[in-house]
Scaffold this active site. Structure first.
Site, mmCIF file in Angstrom:
data_model
loop_
_atom_site.group_PDB
_atom_site.id
_atom_site.type_symbol
_atom_site.label_atom_id
_atom_site.label_comp_id
_atom_site.label_asym_id
_atom_site.label_seq_id
_atom_site.Cartn_x
_atom_site.Cartn_y
_atom_site.Cartn_z
ATOM 1 N N HIS A 10 0.805 -1.362 0.093
ATOM 2 C CA HIS A 10 0.055 -0.080 0.014
ATOM 3 C C HIS A 10 0.853 1.550 0.018
ATOM 4 O O HIS A 10 2.103 1.331 0.355
ATOM 5 C CB HIS A 10 -1.039 0.136 1.217
ATOM 6 C CG HIS A 10 -0.163 -0.090 2.529
ATOM 7 N ND1 HIS A 10 0.435 1.399 3.209
ATOM 8 C CD2 HIS A 10 0.205 -1.050 3.469
ATOM 9 C CE1 HIS A 10 1.050 1.004 4.156
ATOM 10 N NE2 HIS A 10 0.526 -0.110 4.463
ATOM 11 N N GLU A 84 -2.201 -7.155 7.389
ATOM 12 C CA GLU A 84 -0.914 -6.871 8.002
ATOM 13 C C GLU A 84 -1.056 -7.669 9.404
ATOM 14 O O GLU A 84 -2.102 -8.032 9.907
ATOM 15 C CB GLU A 84 -0.773 -5.381 8.424
ATOM 16 C CG GLU A 84 0.729 -5.130 9.002
ATOM 17 C CD GLU A 84 1.746 -5.522 8.109
ATOM 18 O OE1 GLU A 84 2.017 -6.928 8.606
ATOM 19 O OE2 GLU A 84 2.307 -4.792 7.331
#
Length: 210
Positions: A10, A84
């Site tokens: 990202h 994550e």
């Protein structure tokens, strides 16, 4: 069957810029992060073929994927297993604050001990779910399919470690990928093709999600 997977980290998030642990909490993309996402979208459009797009369910990843999806008309399948690593109570705290409050834990992690930081996950547990997601992804597509996966620094490091057949968790031997970089690998059998490939030469290196 072999699937080529292009893993995109990202764009820069607010807590990346502020030097804070992020984990599964979310702080949103910075203006720089949105620009990185736009440039990554242009880079990804140079790929000769993309059969599917998959992304983590966290906002910073979905916002990073949006420019590419808007430009190509693709739809992304969301897989929470690509999130994550969970850093529990460390999320939203600066690296310096945690180091002052829990120096022994931070030192142990730096030595390579796979602890539950902030009461969250271990890297081995994260690698297990990420690998399961990639295995399912490869199994769901025909041989030689090409898939773009928008994810996070930790899962990308762990996927690379798995592709290199490093003992779990294996991430300590691999540096954190830059924001909006691309890591390419094959799955089934696994192999690493490229790691931390920039999508724009002016994109600055981002700090890890930790």
């Amino acid at each position: 069957m072999t699937t080529t997977i292009h893993l995109v980290r990202h764009g820069e998030a607010v807590w990346n810029a502020e030097g804070k642990y992020q984990g599964q909490a979310d702080s949103g993309l910075t203006a720089a992060g949105r620009e990185q996402a736009a440039r990554a979208a242009l880079w990804l459009q140079t790929l000769p073929r993309v059969d599917a797009v998959v992304c983590s369910d966290l906002p910073r990843v979905r916002d990073t994927a949006a420019p590419y999806l808007d430009a190509t008309g693709q739809e992304a399948r969301v897989d929470p297993r690509l999130r994550e690593i969970d850093v529990g109570s460390w999320a939203g705290r600066t690296f310096e604050d945690v180091a002052r409050a829990e120096p022994d834990v931070v030192a142990a992690v730096a030595r390579g001990e796979d602890l539950r930081r902030g009461g969250g996950e271990t890297f081995a547990e994260t690698r297990h779910r990420v690998v399961a997601a990639l295995e399912d992804l490869a199994a769901a597509h025909e041989d030689r399919a090409v898939v773009v996966v928008f994810a996070h620094g930790g899962p990308i490091r762990l996927a690379a470690a798995a592709a290199l057949a490093l003992p779990s968790p294996g991430h300590h031997r691999i540096g954190s990928p830059d924001n909006c970089s691309v890591t390419s690998l094959t799955w089934g059998p696994a192999g690493l093709l490229a790691y931390n490939r920039p999508t724009d030469l002016t994109t600055a290196a981002g700090c890890g999600d930790r």
